[in-house]
Design an enzyme around this catalytic site. Structure first.
Site, mmCIF file in Angstrom:
data_model
loop_
_atom_site.group_PDB
_atom_site.id
_atom_site.type_symbol
_atom_site.label_atom_id
_atom_site.label_comp_id
_atom_site.label_asym_id
_atom_site.label_seq_id
_atom_site.Cartn_x
_atom_site.Cartn_y
_atom_site.Cartn_z
ATOM 1 N N GLN A 80 0.841 -11.302 13.159
ATOM 2 C CA GLN A 80 1.011 -9.824 13.530
ATOM 3 C C GLN A 80 1.766 -9.720 14.788
ATOM 4 O O GLN A 80 1.695 -10.731 15.547
ATOM 5 C CB GLN A 80 -0.384 -9.058 13.386
ATOM 6 C CG GLN A 80 -1.184 -9.321 11.946
ATOM 7 C CD GLN A 80 -2.049 -8.392 12.001
ATOM 8 O OE1 GLN A 80 -1.946 -6.994 12.417
ATOM 9 N NE2 GLN A 80 -3.538 -8.658 11.720
ATOM 10 N N PHE A 140 -21.199 -18.939 18.646
ATOM 11 C CA PHE A 140 -21.275 -17.505 18.982
ATOM 12 C C PHE A 140 -21.557 -16.913 20.334
ATOM 13 O O PHE A 140 -22.149 -17.528 21.245
ATOM 14 C CB PHE A 140 -22.766 -17.134 18.314
ATOM 15 C CG PHE A 140 -23.103 -17.337 16.814
ATOM 16 C CD1 PHE A 140 -22.844 -16.295 15.991
ATOM 17 C CD2 PHE A 140 -23.470 -18.471 16.079
ATOM 18 C CE1 PHE A 140 -22.864 -16.305 14.562
ATOM 19 C CE2 PHE A 140 -23.559 -18.551 14.772
ATOM 20 C CZ PHE A 140 -23.224 -17.475 14.206
ATOM 21 N N HIS A 199 0.606 -15.690 7.788
ATOM 22 C CA HIS A 199 1.231 -14.590 8.235
ATOM 23 C C HIS A 199 0.600 -14.264 9.843
ATOM 24 O O HIS A 199 -0.429 -14.769 10.041
ATOM 25 C CB HIS A 199 0.926 -13.300 7.311
ATOM 26 C CG HIS A 199 -0.308 -12.692 7.620
ATOM 27 N ND1 HIS A 199 -1.304 -13.276 6.924
ATOM 28 C CD2 HIS A 199 -0.890 -11.549 8.364
ATOM 29 C CE1 HIS A 199 -2.540 -12.325 7.057
ATOM 30 N NE2 HIS A 199 -2.278 -11.717 8.051
ATOM 31 N N ASP A 250 0.868 -1.355 7.267
ATOM 32 C CA ASP A 250 0.475 -0.130 6.627
ATOM 33 C C ASP A 250 -0.546 0.842 7.277
ATOM 34 O O ASP A 250 -0.804 1.803 6.773
ATOM 35 C CB ASP A 250 0.454 -0.549 5.115
ATOM 36 C CG ASP A 250 1.530 -1.106 4.192
ATOM 37 O OD1 ASP A 250 2.823 -0.424 4.659
ATOM 38 O OD2 ASP A 250 1.493 -1.993 3.667
ATOM 39 N N ALA A 280 0.810 -1.087 0.056
ATOM 40 C CA ALA A 280 -0.092 -0.045 0.080
ATOM 41 C C ALA A 280 0.711 1.405 0.026
ATOM 42 O O ALA A 280 0.380 2.274 -0.547
ATOM 43 C CB ALA A 280 -1.092 0.034 1.198
#
Ligand code: G1P
Ligand code: G1P
Lengths: 351, 351
Positions: free
Chosen positions: A168, A315, A166, A78, A61
């Site tokens: 984070q 839920f 991936h 980003d 980005a």
């Protein structure tokens, strides 16, 4: 009066890491499900897509071009939720309108150059590289930040917006709520019982075996006694270890192996790429690196959303949000289901 | 250095009802969303379906036939998570393996005989009947149980498995986690500040106006300063009221009116039947009916999952589950968006 059977009789269980309770109502699995069904995970991701910003050689980005990486690859998020230089909101605060400065960094780490692979299908040596990078990150970001949260959102159901494997890393100058809870609970436990909470817990679970999913010389995976999500697991070292960088080379290889085994079982459960959010909790860093943090024990939490099948999730809504977490099968039932599954990945069998 | 702007600079805000923090990172709304999109709510529910177990005249799972009800209708949940007679798990408990007896009842309450109507489209007099039933339930079940949780899961996105307008009531012999938290926080606040937390809060928000969504003579709806969900709201009486049955006839009519206004705005936001989980928190009941509970203030929480549009929700996943709740727009921005919306329901305009 009938004698107590955890599979038939609802009861509360205590979560000593969060100082809260979970309502176990296993008889509820009998009700038919007429609610929302999820889309099963897509299984046609191309190995390489030049338009995917996580692929080797792609443009991101911010205009940067990814290197032609062939192992792991790290870059700054980003659209970071935490930035290093946010100004302070100031400190004139009414008790009902309190705010606090938050500073940090957010990074993304690709596990592998291929978009169509996941951790359980990677080689142990490739997983080992991921583990080494995780450890490096704790050293690097932990030098400055109080808390370095490594986490993986896997699958669209868990808000993951890119199929490329991936994780984070969000590092912050504050202890997040969950970290503060784990800090307090482990500190109190050591003080009261003379042994770190999770060191004692791992020993007792290894002995009982009832909730063990997989184990090896250095590691143990259990569905914790207080699990909230249907197939939630807790990954624990047998030795007392404060943080990822403290792991020996042998322990890291052993971790790669047990991760591959656990995640293969997860995928085999419903024969799909199993969605989850996972993350590491180790002793706080930053200024805490200088303190006695021996009440901490390194561990990873896996929180998968699925309950009954590849398309029927649990839920956590009305009662859970407003009153109390609730689960629909016992942790022992979940552990048994996972334990019985084979350790060869279903995709490997089919080819 | 730039001056602090809550819309541009991440910061933490304190939730005094839960003694925890939320990370506000409003600049994150700028990132494009490439993740999962939800199915918009279906809008073709038939008014009456003889196979729907919630409709008048239908046969339920246990073989009972519903009456031809023409207002509200209550029955016992056919698959209750809480049953009144579960045996005690016993009390020989290691600190890491603690369990506790849980007893209670679960009921379902239909709001209206039609399946294709929702609260914002009902007449104020019809909503008033729902409110009266809620109050009756607190009296009835509160005589025996410590906590009576009234909640509504609305929309498939919130795990609601039946489109017929209804709520649930789960009453228990224990204080659920969220109730225990609200109890502790409100008790501490009164002790320290000499006024009930939410009485003071409502007064200050009414004065500031910044986070007010709708208000009338008796009630106030705000996006709380510490909101976690994008369009979360808090419904508060202006007067100090402990529990639903304490409301006067006038206050109940006024509540019906403000609920209709709030829920109409919610539906108008994305022009769909807006999904949410909502529920009431009032002072604990059972043996607490005899105690001084003046630190409590009655309130309702609305937790809607949507963030950007009818099909893009907020995912509370990795970082939120493992570290800290995080939001992507400021509560003030959310309040302003809701405040500006009209109070005529979009479905009424179109016909
Ligand atoms: O009883 P229902 O409406 O079928 O179930 C729904 O609400 C319950 C209470 O919040 C949750 O535990 C369930 O996961 C959800 O699907
Ligand atoms: O940054 P991502 O992967 O786009 O975002 C995902 O993970 C974040 C951290 O758990 C969440 O706040 C987002 O709601 C989720 O969609």
């Amino acid at each position: 009066k009938p004698t107590f059977d955890p599979k038939e009789h609802q009861h509360l269980r205590y979560n000593p890491l969060r100082d809260s309770w979970v309502l176990v109502s296993a008889h509820r699995m009998k009700r038919p499900w007429k609610g929302q069904v999820e889309k099963p995970p897509v299984d046609n991701t191309p190995r390489h897509d030049p338009n995917n910003p996580l692929c080797p050689g792609s443009v991101r980005a911010n205009g940067e071009v990814n290197p032609e990486y062939d192992s792991t690859f790290m870059f700054d998020n980003d659209f970071p939720a935490l930035q290093p230089d946010a100004p302070d909101p100031g400190s004139d605060h009414h008790p009902l309108f309190q705010s606090k400065a938050a500073r940090g960094v957010c990074k993304v780490m690709c596990f592998h150059p291929w978009s169509d692979i996941t951790l359980p299908l990677m080689q142990p040596a490739e997983i080992r590289k991921v583990i080494d990078k995780w450890a490096d990150l704790i050293v690097e970001l932990g030098a400055e930040y109080t808390w370095v949260q490594i986490f993986e959102n896997k699958g669209a159901m868990m808000g993951c917006s890119n199929p490329h494997p991936h994780c984070q890393v969000w590092a912050s100058n504050f202890l997040p709520n969950e970290a503060a809870l784990a800090e307090r609970c482990q500190r109190d436990f050591l003080q009261k019982h003379g042994e770190p909470l999770l060191v004692q817990y791992a020993r007792m679970e290894a002995q009982a075996q009832e909730r063990v999913v997989v184990e090896n010389e250095h590691w143990l995976v259990v569905v914790p006694y207080w699990a909230t999500w249907p197939f939630q697991t807790l990954l624990l070292p047998r030795r007392h270890v404060l943080r990822l960088p403290d792991l020996t080379a042998q322990e890291r290889d052993s971790l790669a192996s047990i991760m591959k085994r656990l995640l293969t079982k997860y995928d085999n459960l419903f024969e799909i790429s199993f969605p989850y959010s996972m993350g590491w909790h180790g002793a706080p860093t930053g200024s805490h690196l200088q303190e006695d943090m021996s009440h901490w024990q390194l561990h990873a939490h896996y929180y998968p959303p699925l309950l009954r099948s590849a398309t029927i999730r649990k839920f956590m809504v009305g009662y859970e949000m407003l009153a109390n977490e609730q689960r629909d099968l016992t942790p022992e039932q979940a552990a048994e289901q996972l334990r019985k599954l084979g350790e060869e990945h279903y995709k490997m069998k089919k080819t």
